[in-house]
Structure formats: structure tokens, C-alpha cells
Scaffold this active site. Sequence first.
Site, PDB file in Angstrom:
ATOM      1  N   GLY A   1       0.801  -1.233   0.000  1.00 23.35           N
ATOM      2  CA  GLY A   1       0.000   0.000   0.000  1.00 23.35           C
ATOM      3  C   GLY A   1       0.831   1.278   0.000  1.00 23.35           C
ATOM      4  O   GLY A   1       0.281   2.371   0.106  1.00 23.35           O
TER       5      GLY A   1
ATOM      6  N   ASP B   1       5.242  13.972  -7.761  1.00 25.56           N
ATOM      7  CA  ASP B   1       4.844  14.292  -6.381  1.00 25.56           C
ATOM      8  C   ASP B   1       5.941  15.118  -5.689  1.00 25.56           C
ATOM      9  O   ASP B   1       5.659  16.128  -5.042  1.00 25.56           O
ATOM     10  CB  ASP B   1       4.600  12.965  -5.633  1.00 25.56           C
ATOM     11  CG  ASP B   1       4.242  13.167  -4.175  1.00 25.56           C
ATOM     12  OD1 ASP B   1       3.062  13.424  -3.889  1.00 25.56           O
ATOM     13  OD2 ASP B   1       5.145  13.068  -3.325  1.00 25.56           O
TER      14      ASP B   1
ATOM     15  N   LYS C   1       5.898  19.184  -4.344  1.00 25.56           N
ATOM     16  CA  LYS C   1       6.296  19.599  -2.988  1.00 25.56           C
ATOM     17  C   LYS C   1       7.474  20.569  -3.044  1.00 25.56           C
ATOM     18  O   LYS C   1       7.538  21.522  -2.271  1.00 25.56           O
ATOM     19  CB  LYS C   1       6.638  18.366  -2.142  1.00 25.56           C
ATOM     20  CG  LYS C   1       5.414  17.476  -1.876  1.00 25.56           C
ATOM     21  CD  LYS C   1       5.834  16.137  -1.292  1.00 25.56           C
ATOM     22  CE  LYS C   1       4.650  15.202  -1.102  1.00 25.56           C
ATOM     23  NZ  LYS C   1       5.064  13.813  -0.841  1.00 25.56           N
TER      24      LYS C   1
HETATM   25  N1  HSE Z   1       2.671   9.585  -2.419  1.00 28.88           N
HETATM   26  C1  HSE Z   1       3.273  10.392  -1.417  1.00 28.88           C
HETATM   27  C2  HSE Z   1       4.576   9.752  -0.961  1.00 28.88           C
HETATM   28  C3  HSE Z   1       2.321  10.553  -0.253  1.00 28.88           C
HETATM   29  O1  HSE Z   1       4.884   8.619  -1.368  1.00 28.88           O
HETATM   30  O2  HSE Z   1       5.321  10.384  -0.228  1.00 28.88           O
HETATM   31  C4  HSE Z   1       2.470  11.845   0.483  1.00 28.88           C
HETATM   32  O3  HSE Z   1       2.389  12.959  -0.316  1.00 28.88           O
END
Ligand code: HSE
Length: 424
Positions: free
Chosen positions: A187, A201, A205
Site C-alpha cells: 500500500g 509528487d 512539494k
Molecule cells: N505519495 C506520497 C509519498 C504521499 O509517497 O510520499 C504523500 O504525499
Amino acid sequence: MKTRKIAIMGFGTVGGGAYDILTANREYIRNTQGIDIEVRSILDRNSAPLSARGADVSLFCSSADELAGDPEIELVIETMGGVEPARSFIIKMLEHGKSVVTANKELLAKHWCELEPIAKAHGCGLFFEASCVGGVPIIRALGESFQGDKVRAIYGIINGTTNYILSKMSKEGCDYADALKEAQALGYAEFDPTSDVEGFDAAYKLSILGSLAFHTCLPYGRIYREGITKVTARDILNAHDLGYEIKLLAIGKRDGNSIEARVHPVFVPKDHPLASVSGAFNAVYLNGDFVGDLMFYGAGAGAHPTGSAIVSDVITALGGKKKYCDFDNCGKLDGSMELIGDFVSGYYICVTVDDKTGVLSRISTILSDNGVSIKSALQRAENNDAATVVFLTHSANEHSVMHSLQSIAKLADVRSIDSMIRVL
Ligand code: HSE
């Protein structure tokens, strides 16, 4: 004490995590913060997530208009994720005078400059501590903890999925594909892992963190981005032999009016604090001109760590605080700033060649002609009269290294350029 009513839009992992904390610690928050917070409504597609979490199903609401029109709700948590309908719903809430707390990094990276003026025009707050690095209070630290310092550089392991995959490859020597499969089974990685493994991602950020750290809008689309899908078990072995771990880093640097912003795999020396950040953990290592080096470490995702950041924002917002960034040139890099693509770094280069006399010398001549100095080299004999040659370079210009690689690829006895990874 007046009860303050709030709502949650999106009752998945993170929305549910925030609800758990608000429920479990309601009395504690009332006693320590002097604010009594009640979740009055939960918006989702249906009530199943509420029943699954044991939440009061009478809180279920299926209409954003109904939520926006409820005069008692003064703040809304957005944990839907993705751009739409989250963007439209947030705008609706702000236009109805409700402050918004969001965990949505993609939305913020892409639409911060649209949302902030709307919040400001309606006297509302827009809070997003949970958008970056889960429970680690990095947004607040950047805004409120060393305002007198110029942040020179940020190095972040800010994606837990890729850090989990790379850590597993490092510990077990397995391939990327096998590590990804396990991350999906546990998960950590999504069924479609693109956003994490291709670095989107982390770039969202970095856009948010870099904008705050450098006090200029750092547009998401201008960030150089390369994911981890090409990192091989052999690269990891070579990294270990040379004294490094491979990490996906988000790097932001500011030197005067020049900014570097990039996300890519990096050879991190084993004795650097970031090298020991493993599994799904995150860390942000930053340097300020007077404070020096700092490292923030913790869980970058998960229901309760991210929920904790959300609840902290809720308390801050209900306490009356509002903060706007007011970038001069919203959505674009400030006109006085330059985003540099030709940065300086060390490089790891792995090449497969015909195991013949003179091949190493031809490669090193090309590197030297381009001003790229070799720090160390190692060679391994392979099957079929081939050899793998690994170079580590001293600091060199990115463009010089790229130009060298193009020339090396054209040599008759070079079979393939297998990898190029930058070195911290
Ligand atoms: N998909 C992101 C990660 C979750 O793996 O860090 C938090 O932004």
C-alpha cells in the site's frame, strides 16, 4: 466556550486520520488550546467511508453547495486530492467566507496563485502544512522559525514511496520492478505509481517548499524532473562499492538571483544524514546563511501523521491567524530571478564497452576535452568480451557532462551508456 464547527471534504485515509485526531483529542485541544472543535459535516460520494471508520453517519453530506451554504461551518478541510473537483470546491468555500485547510500538493503547486488571492479577498485563510512531508512541520518552520536567515539550499527526501523502493533495492539487492511490486502490495505505491516514481509528487512539494524558502514563486512546470525507474540493482551495487546510497532528492538552491530546482536520483555519501533516511520516511535538510544546517525528519505520509498536520492548521486558522505569500509575479518565476539549468554536480557514469585496448583512454579523453575531471574509476569484466566501466567525476557542469556522454555514445567500442546519476 463557543464550539467551532468545521467540515471535511473527502473522507479517505487522510481526511479520516484528521477526523480521528479531532475526535480522540477534542477535550485535550479544548484544555490546551482553548478551542472546542466539532466536525459538523463530512462530504464524500457516499456514506460508506464514514461507516467504515465508525464515524457518525448523520454527518454525511453529498453536496458542496449545501456545505458552503451552512453559515455555522467556518472552516473546511480538503482531503479529496487531485485538481478537480477539489479546486472548484475550495473556491466555493473561500467565496462563502470559510477558511480552508488542504493536504493537496498537486492542487497547491498548480493553483496556489489562483487560490491565495481568492482567500485574501474573502478574508479567509488558506493553510497547507499537510501538503508537504506529512506530519513534519516544515511549512510552518520555513514561514515562522528562521525568518532572519536566507535559506540557501534545500535537499529533501520528500516522497516516501520512492524512498521505500530505493531502500528495499539497497537492502536486498533486488530490481526496481520487484521493489515496486512489494511497495504496491504493502500500500505504499499506488496501482498507477507514475506520480511518485516519475518524481511529479516530489516536484509539486519542491515547488511549494522552494517558493516559501526562497520568497519567490517557484513554478512547478520549471522544475527539472527525473524519476527512479531507470535506477538498476547494478547502480545500487556500484553506489555501495563507492561509499554511497541512491536517493530521490528534491533540490532547491538559491544564490543571489539564481535558482536551481530539480528532482532526480542522487548518489548521497553514506555519512550524510540523508543517506540514513530509509523506508517510507521523509527528511528535509536545509541550509540557512546564519542558522547553518538543519534536518527535519519524520513520516511523510499516512493517516495520522498527515492528519496531525491538518489538525495543527485547523487550530492555527481558528485562532485567527491568516498568512499570505503575495508573490510579486504569481505563477511565474520573478522577473529578476534566473532558473539555472547548467548547474554543477559530481556525476556517476556507467558504460558498457568492448573489452579492448584503448577504450578507457578514448572515454577519458572525451571527458577531459569537455573539462570533466575523473575522480575514480572501476572496471568489471562481463560476458561476451564486454566490460562495465564506472566513473565518478569531480564537480562538473551539467552541460559539459551531457555533451561528453553524447560523444562517448558515438565511440565504436562503446556498447551502451547504462546510467548517469548525479552525486551530492
Ligand atoms: N505519495 C506520497 C509519498 C504521499 O509517497 O510520499 C504523500 O504525499
